[in-house]
Scaffold this active site. Structure first.
Site, PDB file in Angstrom:
ATOM      1  CE  LYS A  10      42.987  35.710  36.449  1.00  0.00           C
ATOM      2  NZ  LYS A  10      43.286  36.041  37.864  1.00  0.00           N
TER       3      LYS A  10
HETATM    4  N1  GLU Z   1      43.412  39.419  38.626  1.00  0.00           N
HETATM    5  C1  GLU Z   1      43.497  39.630  40.047  1.00  0.00           C
HETATM    6  C2  GLU Z   1      43.730  38.316  40.764  1.00  0.00           C
HETATM    7  O1  GLU Z   1      44.255  37.402  40.211  1.00  0.00           O
HETATM    8  C3  GLU Z   1      42.335  40.434  40.586  1.00  0.00           C
HETATM    9  C4  GLU Z   1      40.980  39.820  40.424  1.00  0.00           C
HETATM   10  C5  GLU Z   1      39.845  40.738  40.836  1.00  0.00           C
HETATM   11  O2  GLU Z   1      40.108  41.817  41.342  1.00  0.00           O
HETATM   12  O3  GLU Z   1      38.704  40.334  40.623  1.00  0.00           O
HETATM   13  O4  GLU Z   1      43.461  38.179  41.943  1.00  0.00           O
END
Ligand code: GLU
Length: 422
Positions: free
Chosen positions: A111
């Site tokens: 993240k």
């Molecule tokens: N931010 C989204 C999540 O928390 C999507 C992550 C992604 O598509 O890589 O799942």
């Protein structure tokens, strides 16, 4: 283990660790593999000087945490928000690992985040910040290393700027470095709807298990960004009535049903729900306690706490957001026994699943039809639900713990089998 010595230490990181320990205890995860499965592999802290429109330079702090790289390239979004912390990004990275593993994606978890209120920025400032962040993390990411995506406060346009910056860095068009891009730049049909589509899919599936019909279903949604609004549209199209919505400015409740298209048009014009008159004004706290069949937190972490968990008046709690429920609230909900909780790592997994499809399409330079994307998405969601419910029955545990048991065991197994290097 509280890990208070860790740079990640924070309430939300402890929340993720406590969830992990609970699941690891149930399967008796061996000590040797346990801590290295739990803790993030590595993190990057970057300072981002950005020239503002007034000519001055402001420096923002950003992070990228790669939690797990043992099961494939790391995957996870980038958040722009004023309350971002390293500990929060680490917790979100951890949840990405379990989410990808749970639904069977060949990814690890990561993240990113930048401490910024992007709402106060001009488009030019936002572009310069997005490009600078990508420039700083570029040496540490890539289509085979770590693939970012949107999260709270970022969108298709931000992904486009970041993709362009990375492509300039490597010297050729490289769309597989990031997902959630505009369609014209290698984005996937259905990615924009995917998270909400998945939340609605699970909500419908669990309501059907409970014998509750669309026409008898009322829905309350906290958070009216991409996830909240797409979920609202999908559930409304199914025949459910959305009786409450909110964003960071507050919200409205309307027992006759909020006009979702009207609310979306209002937000597109006014940038928030502030001043929206489609119902009675409510605060976010009041909204969460409204009587409804389905409550969907679709914003930030830690909004269902020991203070309001006993007062929820829903039958199903569908976690569109990551980490919306604290450990204490989990305990209260389990003791109550009258709420079906669809945990975040399962409930919002539609987003990263279609991100995976987008990445596959980029790597193959072959693009799919939207119905193909949704058919494959629904198949993976159905399989994940069946696996989670079977695990819940096997260990007689909560649905969150069952989902985490599945998520953490594959990562732990991969680590144990790969062994230590050297
Ligand atoms: N931010 C989204 C999540 O928390 C999507 C992550 C992604 O598509 O890589 O799942």
């Amino acid at each position: 283990m509280a890990l208070t010595h860790s740079v990640y230490d924070s309430p939300v990181f402890r929340q993720a660790c406590t969830q992990f320990d609970f699941a690891a205890d149930i399967i008796g995860m061996e000590a040797g593999v346990r801590v290295r499965t739990k803790l993030p592999r590595r993190c990057l802290v970057v300072n981002l000087p950005v020239r503002m429109d007034n000519g001055k330079v402001e420096t923002f702090e950003g992070y990228r945490v790669q939690h797990n790289l043992s099961t494939g390239p790391a995957k996870g979004g980038i958040r722009f928000h004023q309350d971002v912390t390293l500990g929060e990004v680490a917790a979100l990275a951890m949840w990405m690992s379990w989410k990808c593993s749970l639904v069977g994606l060949p990814y690890g978890g990561a993240k990113g985040g930048v401490i910024v209120n992007a709402r106060d920025m001009s488009t030019g400032e936002l572009e310069r910040l997005s490009r600078r962040y990508m420039q700083e993390i570029a040496p540490f990411i890539g289509p085979n290393i770590d693939i970012p995506a949107p999260d709270v406060g970022t969108n298709e346009q931000v992904m486009a700027w970041m993709m362009d910056t990375y492509s300039n860095h490597v010297g050729h068009f490289d769309p597989g470095v990031i997902t959630g891009k505009p369609i014209a730049l290698g984005g996937s049909l259905g990615r924009k709807e995917a998270t909400g589509e998945g939340v609605a899919y699970f909500t419908k599936a669990y309501l059907t298990d409970l014998g509750i019909k669309a026409g008898d279903t009322t829905v309350v949604i906290q958070g009216f960004g991409n996830v909240g609004s797409e979920t609202a549209m999908a559930l409304q199209a199914w025949g459910a009535k959305v009786v409450g919505i909110s964003d960071f400015t507050g919200g409205v409740s309307n027992p006759k049903g909020v006009d979702i298209q009207d609310a979306i048009a209002y937000v597109a014009k006014n940038r928030s729900l502030e001043g929206y008159t489609g119902g009675d004004t409510v605060t976010n706290e009041q909204l969460l306690e409204l009587p409804c069949t389905v409550l969907i937190p679709a914003a930030l972490e830690r909004v269902i706490t020991e203070k309001n968990a006993g007062k929820l008046k829903c039958r199903v709690l569908a976690e569109g957001a990551n980490g919306p429920t604290t450990n204490e609230a989990d305990k209260i909900i389990e003791q109550r026994g009258d709420i079906e909780l669809i945990p975040d790592v399962l409930c919002n997994s539609g987003g990263v699943i279609v991100s995976y499809f987008e990445w596959l399409q980029n790597l193959q330079n072959y693009y799919w039809e939207k119905d193909e994307v949704f058919a494959r998405l629904h198949k993976m969601l159905a399989k994940a639900k069946a696996n989670v419910d079977a695990t819940k029955a096997k260990y007689r545990c909560s649905r969150r713990t069952a989902a985490l048991v599945l998520g953490i065991s594959r990562v732990a197994e991969a680590k144990a089998k790969r062994g230590l290097f050297p």
